[in-house]
Motif scaffolding. Structure first.
Motif, PDB file in Angstrom:
ATOM      1  N   ASN A  51       0.828  -1.204   0.000  1.00  0.00           N
ATOM      2  CA  ASN A  51       0.000   0.000   0.000  1.00  0.00           C
ATOM      3  C   ASN A  51       0.865   1.258   0.000  1.00  0.00           C
ATOM      4  O   ASN A  51       0.515   2.258  -0.632  1.00  0.00           O
ATOM      5  N   ALA A  52       2.000   1.214   0.700  1.00  0.00           N
ATOM      6  CA  ALA A  52       2.920   2.358   0.668  1.00  0.00           C
ATOM      7  C   ALA A  52       3.403   2.600  -0.755  1.00  0.00           C
ATOM      8  O   ALA A  52       3.458   3.750  -1.226  1.00  0.00           O
ATOM      9  N   ASP A  53       3.752   1.522  -1.447  1.00  0.00           N
ATOM     10  CA  ASP A  53       4.155   1.653  -2.852  1.00  0.00           C
ATOM     11  C   ASP A  53       3.012   2.241  -3.682  1.00  0.00           C
ATOM     12  O   ASP A  53       3.231   3.111  -4.532  1.00  0.00           O
ATOM     13  N   ALA A  54       1.808   1.740  -3.428  1.00  0.00           N
ATOM     14  CA  ALA A  54       0.651   2.155  -4.222  1.00  0.00           C
ATOM     15  C   ALA A  54       0.329   3.635  -4.034  1.00  0.00           C
ATOM     16  O   ALA A  54       0.016   4.346  -4.995  1.00  0.00           O
ATOM     17  N   ALA A  68      -6.889  -4.948  -9.679  1.00  0.00           N
ATOM     18  CA  ALA A  68      -7.263  -5.559  -8.408  1.00  0.00           C
ATOM     19  C   ALA A  68      -6.624  -6.933  -8.263  1.00  0.00           C
ATOM     20  O   ALA A  68      -6.189  -7.321  -7.164  1.00  0.00           O
ATOM     21  N   GLU A  69      -6.522  -7.649  -9.385  1.00  0.00           N
ATOM     22  CA  GLU A  69      -5.933  -8.988  -9.346  1.00  0.00           C
ATOM     23  C   GLU A  69      -4.448  -8.920  -9.004  1.00  0.00           C
ATOM     24  O   GLU A  69      -3.931  -9.743  -8.235  1.00  0.00           O
ATOM     25  N   ALA A  70      -3.753  -7.929  -9.570  1.00  0.00           N
ATOM     26  CA  ALA A  70      -2.327  -7.773  -9.287  1.00  0.00           C
ATOM     27  C   ALA A  70      -2.107  -7.402  -7.829  1.00  0.00           C
ATOM     28  O   ALA A  70      -1.165  -7.886  -7.188  1.00  0.00           O
ATOM     29  N   ARG A  71      -2.968  -6.535  -7.302  1.00  0.00           N
ATOM     30  CA  ARG A  71      -2.872  -6.158  -5.883  1.00  0.00           C
ATOM     31  C   ARG A  71      -2.966  -7.394  -5.009  1.00  0.00           C
ATOM     32  O   ARG A  71      -2.136  -7.617  -4.117  1.00  0.00           O
ATOM     33  N   ASP A  72      -4.008  -8.195  -5.240  1.00  0.00           N
ATOM     34  CA  ASP A  72      -4.223  -9.377  -4.410  1.00  0.00           C
ATOM     35  C   ASP A  72      -3.094 -10.389  -4.571  1.00  0.00           C
ATOM     36  O   ASP A  72      -2.657 -11.014  -3.589  1.00  0.00           O
ATOM     37  N   ALA A  73      -2.603 -10.545  -5.797  1.00  0.00           N
ATOM     38  CA  ALA A  73      -1.529 -11.511  -6.048  1.00  0.00           C
ATOM     39  C   ALA A  73      -0.242 -11.095  -5.334  1.00  0.00           C
ATOM     40  O   ALA A  73       0.487 -11.949  -4.796  1.00  0.00           O
ATOM     41  N   ASP A  74       0.051  -9.813  -5.317  1.00  0.00           N
ATOM     42  CA  ASP A  74       1.259  -9.335  -4.634  1.00  0.00           C
ATOM     43  C   ASP A  74       1.187  -9.610  -3.131  1.00  0.00           C
ATOM     44  O   ASP A  74       2.183  -9.990  -2.510  1.00  0.00           O
TER      45      ASP A  74
END
Length: 229
Positions: A51-54, A68-74
């Motif tokens: 989230n800091a990166d985001a 959203a898929e990339a967020r969850d996968a990370d």
């Protein structure tokens, strides 16, 4: 008036509190359930780092997450890492975010977050502060809503009361803390006005989906179910 420099300093203080507390854990703790359904302590730590990166992406004018898929996968990828790796990553990502926040910029500009949500750039550091404080509580390692700074609690109640204001699924609600502060929210759904009173920590817990509201005193109806954040 939003003071992004103050909020950046508060982010650093909150992150140091979390890192100091989490340093007392061990590798086995990373796999233990957190207070968030389906997430371990490792998931929460991984989310905080990503989230800091985001939010740094947001300040740079890039998409918050590729998808959203990339967020969850990370998050799933990073959740099982050893504790020392988790904490080093969080410390580094926090430093990068604050570096974004101290770069010369137009803090009045509009930025885009997830799902088309927009906000003024100056509020992004406060949004990061929210993530750090609430997820520190979510770790379930002894830090409670009663422990977060009082000025954060009142500002987050302000923020959430505004967020649910006029929401079509929330009737008119008047909030009062035991310290005498008052807020109004909801108003989009039939019913109300409903009075809700309790400690600031319990009000925040209910608004933020961290407590069921059973400790609150409700008059004029039943405690409304709030939509997810």
């Amino acid at each position: 008036m939003i003071d992004h420099a103050h909020d950046l300093a508060s982010v650093q203080e909150a992150t140091e509190r979390l890192l100091t507390a989490a340093a007392g854990l061990d590798n086995a703790s990373v796999a233990r359930p957190s207070r968030l359904p389906g997430w371990t302590v490792g998931h929460v730590l991984a989310h905080l780092a990503r989230n800091a990166d985001a939010l740094g992406n947001v300040l740079d004018g890039r998409p918050m997450y590729p998808s959203a898929e990339a967020r969850d996968a990370d998050i799933e990828r990073d959740a099982p890492r050893p504790l020392d790796v988790q904490l080093a990553d969080l410390r580094e990502s926090d430093a990068k975010f604050r570096a974004h926040g101290t770069a010369p910029a137009d803090w009045t500009r509009t930025v885009e977050l997830r799902n088309g949500v927009t906000d003024v750039a100056a509020r992004v550091p406060f949004r990061r502060w929210i993530e750090v404080e609430l997820h520190h509580v979510d770790l379930g390692i002894g830090y409670e809503l009663e422990d977060v700074p009082a000025d954060f609690t009142e500002r987050e109640i302000d923020f959430l009361a505004e967020r649910f204001g006029g929401h079509r699924d929330v009737p008119s609600v008047g909030l009062r803390s035991s310290g005498g502060r008052v807020w109004t929210t909801g108003g989009g759904a039939p019913g109300g006005p409903i009075g809700v009173e309790g400690t600031a920590a319990d009000l925040l817990g209910w608004l933020a989906g961290r407590r069921d509201g059973s400790a609150l005193t409700v008059t004029g109806g039943t405690l409304p179910a709030l939509p997810p954040l």
